[in-house]
Design a protein around this motif. Structure first.
Motif, PDB file in Angstrom:
ATOM      1  N   MET A   1       0.844  -1.191   0.000  1.00  0.00           N
ATOM      2  CA  MET A   1       0.000   0.000   0.000  1.00  0.00           C
ATOM      3  C   MET A   1       0.884   1.247   0.000  1.00  0.00           C
ATOM      4  SD  MET A   1      -2.663   1.329   2.933  1.00  0.00           S
ATOM      5  CE  MET A   1      -3.592  -0.190   2.929  1.00  0.00           C
ATOM      6  N   ARG A   2       0.707   2.107  -0.980  1.00  0.00           N
ATOM      7  CA  ARG A   2       1.438   3.364  -1.043  1.00  0.00           C
ATOM      8  C   ARG A   2       0.547   4.461  -0.487  1.00  0.00           C
ATOM      9  NH1 ARG A   2       4.722   4.853  -6.297  1.00  0.00           N
ATOM     10  NH2 ARG A   2       5.398   6.381  -4.745  1.00  0.00           N
ATOM     11  N   ALA A   3       1.020   5.104   0.589  1.00  0.00           N
ATOM     12  CA  ALA A   3       0.212   6.129   1.239  1.00  0.00           C
ATOM     13  C   ALA A   3       0.406   7.464   0.535  1.00  0.00           C
ATOM     14  CB  ALA A   3       0.611   6.258   2.707  1.00  0.00           C
ATOM     15  N   PRO A   4      -0.660   8.122   0.117  1.00  0.00           N
ATOM     16  CA  PRO A   4      -0.520   9.449  -0.481  1.00  0.00           C
ATOM     17  C   PRO A   4      -0.136  10.489   0.570  1.00  0.00           C
ATOM     18  CG  PRO A   4      -2.831   8.868  -0.251  1.00  0.00           C
ATOM     19  CD  PRO A   4      -2.047   7.650   0.132  1.00  0.00           C
ATOM     20  N   ALA A   5       0.275  11.647   0.115  1.00  0.00           N
ATOM     21  CA  ALA A   5       0.624  12.741   1.021  1.00  0.00           C
ATOM     22  C   ALA A   5      -0.627  13.287   1.682  1.00  0.00           C
ATOM     23  CB  ALA A   5       1.333  13.835   0.229  1.00  0.00           C
TER      24      ALA A   5
ATOM     25  N   GLY B   1      -3.746  15.336   2.535  1.00  0.00           N
ATOM     26  CA  GLY B   1      -4.641  15.970   1.578  1.00  0.00           C
ATOM     27  C   GLY B   1      -5.104  15.019   0.501  1.00  0.00           C
ATOM     28  N   GLY B   2      -4.337  13.968   0.238  1.00  0.00           N
ATOM     29  CA  GLY B   2      -4.737  12.950  -0.713  1.00  0.00           C
ATOM     30  C   GLY B   2      -5.652  11.921  -0.085  1.00  0.00           C
ATOM     31  N   SER B   3      -6.102  10.970  -0.882  1.00  0.00           N
ATOM     32  CA  SER B   3      -7.032   9.951  -0.389  1.00  0.00           C
ATOM     33  C   SER B   3      -6.558   8.560  -0.778  1.00  0.00           C
ATOM     34  CB  SER B   3      -8.437  10.184  -0.962  1.00  0.00           C
ATOM     35  OG  SER B   3      -8.961  11.411  -0.509  1.00  0.00           O
ATOM     36  N   LEU B   4      -6.857   7.607   0.078  1.00  0.00           N
ATOM     37  CA  LEU B   4      -6.548   6.213  -0.213  1.00  0.00           C
ATOM     38  C   LEU B   4      -7.504   5.660  -1.265  1.00  0.00           C
ATOM     39  CD1 LEU B   4      -5.996   4.625   3.315  1.00  0.00           C
ATOM     40  CD2 LEU B   4      -4.245   5.243   1.662  1.00  0.00           C
ATOM     41  N   ALA B   5      -7.025   4.671  -1.969  1.00  0.00           N
ATOM     42  CA  ALA B   5      -7.902   3.938  -2.879  1.00  0.00           C
ATOM     43  C   ALA B   5      -8.946   3.185  -2.061  1.00  0.00           C
ATOM     44  CB  ALA B   5      -7.083   2.959  -3.715  1.00  0.00           C
ATOM     45  N   PRO B   6     -10.158   3.022  -2.573  1.00  0.00           N
ATOM     46  CA  PRO B   6     -11.214   2.317  -1.818  1.00  0.00           C
ATOM     47  C   PRO B   6     -10.781   0.949  -1.308  1.00  0.00           C
ATOM     48  CG  PRO B   6     -12.151   3.396  -3.735  1.00  0.00           C
ATOM     49  CD  PRO B   6     -10.663   3.551  -3.858  1.00  0.00           C
ATOM     50  N   ALA B   7     -10.019   0.207  -2.104  1.00  0.00           N
ATOM     51  CA  ALA B   7      -9.598  -1.128  -1.663  1.00  0.00           C
ATOM     52  C   ALA B   7      -8.648  -1.034  -0.469  1.00  0.00           C
ATOM     53  CB  ALA B   7      -8.924  -1.865  -2.820  1.00  0.00           C
ATOM     54  N   ASP B   8      -7.784  -0.031  -0.479  1.00  0.00           N
ATOM     55  CA  ASP B   8      -6.855   0.150   0.648  1.00  0.00           C
ATOM     56  C   ASP B   8      -7.610   0.551   1.912  1.00  0.00           C
ATOM     57  OD1 ASP B   8      -4.651  -0.520  -0.860  1.00  0.00           O
ATOM     58  OD2 ASP B   8      -4.204   1.549  -1.421  1.00  0.00           O
TER      59      ASP B   8
END
Length: 464
Positions: free
Chosen positions: A1-5, A7-14
């Motif tokens: 799983m790559r965490a966004p910075a 302000g960003g959002s995770l993918a629904p599956a994550d």
């Protein structure tokens, strides 16, 4: 799983994966644990994701004002610990029946001639043992107390000590969850329905409780019950009770009463260690306050390992094999302690916490307590160990208040408060614990208070 910075959002599956992982862990909060997950951290900054609500999956930047139950005194991923991990692993994995070079280096630095704590605990008079946690350290301390009145050859109470079966503890204290320690908590919620240690004469113990910090009650108790006492177990600043700081002279007088009545004094410094502007809170303007046993923990593991240390007078011991421990100051743990303690001393972070802590309390008083009198009653503390007591109204909405604070970008913890106390003393409500890692500087503290203020504002605006 790559965490966004942030302000960003995770993918629904994550996000679903994190929810499933949360469900796999036992819930110790009766359904009330926080619906947030930490993705990564460095220093005081944590990247967290809410699992519920409109912002679910959005990455937040959160300032850590708790240090992981006040254990991560160097914050997250501190570079001074990285070489210690490698060196500690290379020293081997010996248990307590063998000596180790890394353990020798640590104990020499702390208690040997000219050691960091040799003025308080000279090696000729004290010895030390390690445990996995503060609770285990307090269990060993209690065992040392009981063994001091036990004749190991005859397997009975020592002559003249038969009547000394009482341990004095304090209302609102917290010493740990383990079976041996539960009797030291005066809260029925933690005791009822659990098996307690046998207390039949001449073994076992009785526990008496007093309100913390009340000098007149302490004097009267020793005058009436001193001959029955085996030990006193005290937090120099009560933590779970809401950061209760005793009046000047109280702890020194307690130590003197213990000496006068031949009573052992056990200091529970698991929480206070390294947070009050000194390494040890059992200190006043005259210097170190003498103890028979001192237990330290939390910050001792630098946020990297869970550990504790029991420092006891040399005449206090346990029967052979009665305290064997797989984790008694193993090389890796010792290497991390040694590196972290050296860094704290060289950077003078302990002393800085005393000065900046005073400024932190003033900011909390002005910008939080006085700004939101419907939510907060007062701020108490010393150094980087501070508590802001909630009003009754705020305590009823504690879970929602925590969520508002997290959404405002600050993570704090809440303590139960001492609740109803004896002798007509006022009820103490839960308190917000503000105990940032020692690496926090003045600008960090300013930002922490700003975010607490913003979280309180959101809580108020959301209404009942």
């Amino acid at each position: 799983m790559r965490a966004p910075a942030p302000g960003g959002s995770l993918a629904p599956a994550d996000l679903e994966r994190l929810r499933a992982g949360q469900a796999l862990q036992m819930d110790h909060y009766g359904g009330g644990r926080l619906p947030f997950v930490s993705l990564q951290a460095r220093g005081l900054v944590q990247h967290m994701v809410p699992l519920e609500g409109e912002s679910a999956g959005q990455v937040l930047e959160v300032l850590d004002a708790s240090g992981g139950y006040a254990s991560a005194c160097l914050g997250a991923a501190h570079p001074c610990l990285q070489p210690a991990f490698r060196e500690g692993l290379e020293r081997g994995y010996v248990t307590d029946e063998l000596g180790s070079l890394e353990r020798t280096l640590l104990l020499e630095e702390l208690f040997g001639p000219g050691g960091r704590w040799a003025d308080r605990f000279p090696g000729r008079d004290y010895h030390a043992s390690g445990r996995n946690s503060g609770s285990e350290g307090l269990e060993l301390a209690l065992r040392l107390v009981l063994e001091s009145g036990f004749d190991r050859r005859r397997l009975t109470a020592k002559a003249g000590r038969e009547a000394r079966r009482t341990v004095l503890a304090f209302e609102g204290a917290w010493h740990g969850w383990t079976g041996g320690l539960v009797p030291l908590l005066n809260r029925r919620h933690y005791r009822l329905g659990l098996p307690l240690p046998g207390a039949e004469p001449p073994f076992g113990l009785d526990v008496a409780f007093l309100p913390f910090g009340e000098a007149a009650l302490l004097e009267r108790f020793f005058a009436e019950q001193g001959a029955k006492l085996s030990a006193v177990i005290v937090e120099p600043i009560q933590g779970d009770a809401g950061i209760l700081v005793p009046p000047p002279g109280y702890l020194r007088r307690l130590a003197a009463l213990c000496r006068e009545h031949d009573v052992l004094l056990v200091a529970d410094e698991v929480l206070t260690f390294a947070k009050t502007g000194r390494f040890f809170a059992m200190t006043d303007e005259q210097g170190p306050i003498p103890t028979d046993v001192t237990v330290i923990g939390k910050s001792l593991g630098m946020g990297a390992v869970s550990t504790s240390m029991v420092i006891a007078r040399r005449e206090l011991t346990v029967r052979p094999s009665g305290a064997v421990s797989t984790s008694d100051l193993r090389p890796l743990t010792c290497a991390l302690m040694r590196s972290g303690l050296r860094y704290l001393a060289e950077e003078r972070l302990i002393e800085r916490a005393g000065t900046l802590g005073t400024q932190l309390r003033e900011r909390l008083r002005r910008d939080v307590v006085e700004a939101f009198p419907a939510l907060f009653l007062e701020v108490r503390g010393q150094g980087y160990m501070n508590g802001v007591e909630l009003t009754e109204r705020a305590s009823h909405g504690l879970s929602r208040l925590r969520q508002c604070l997290l959404e405002a970008g600050v993570f704090v913890e809440f303590m139960a408060g001492a609740g109803r106390r004896s002798h007509g003393l006022r009820y103490l409500f839960p308190a917000m614990r503000v105990a940032p890692p020692l690496i926090a500087n003045d600008e960090d503290l300013r930002r922490i208070v700003e975010r607490i203020r913003e979280g309180a504002r959101r809580f108020v605006e959301a209404g009942p």
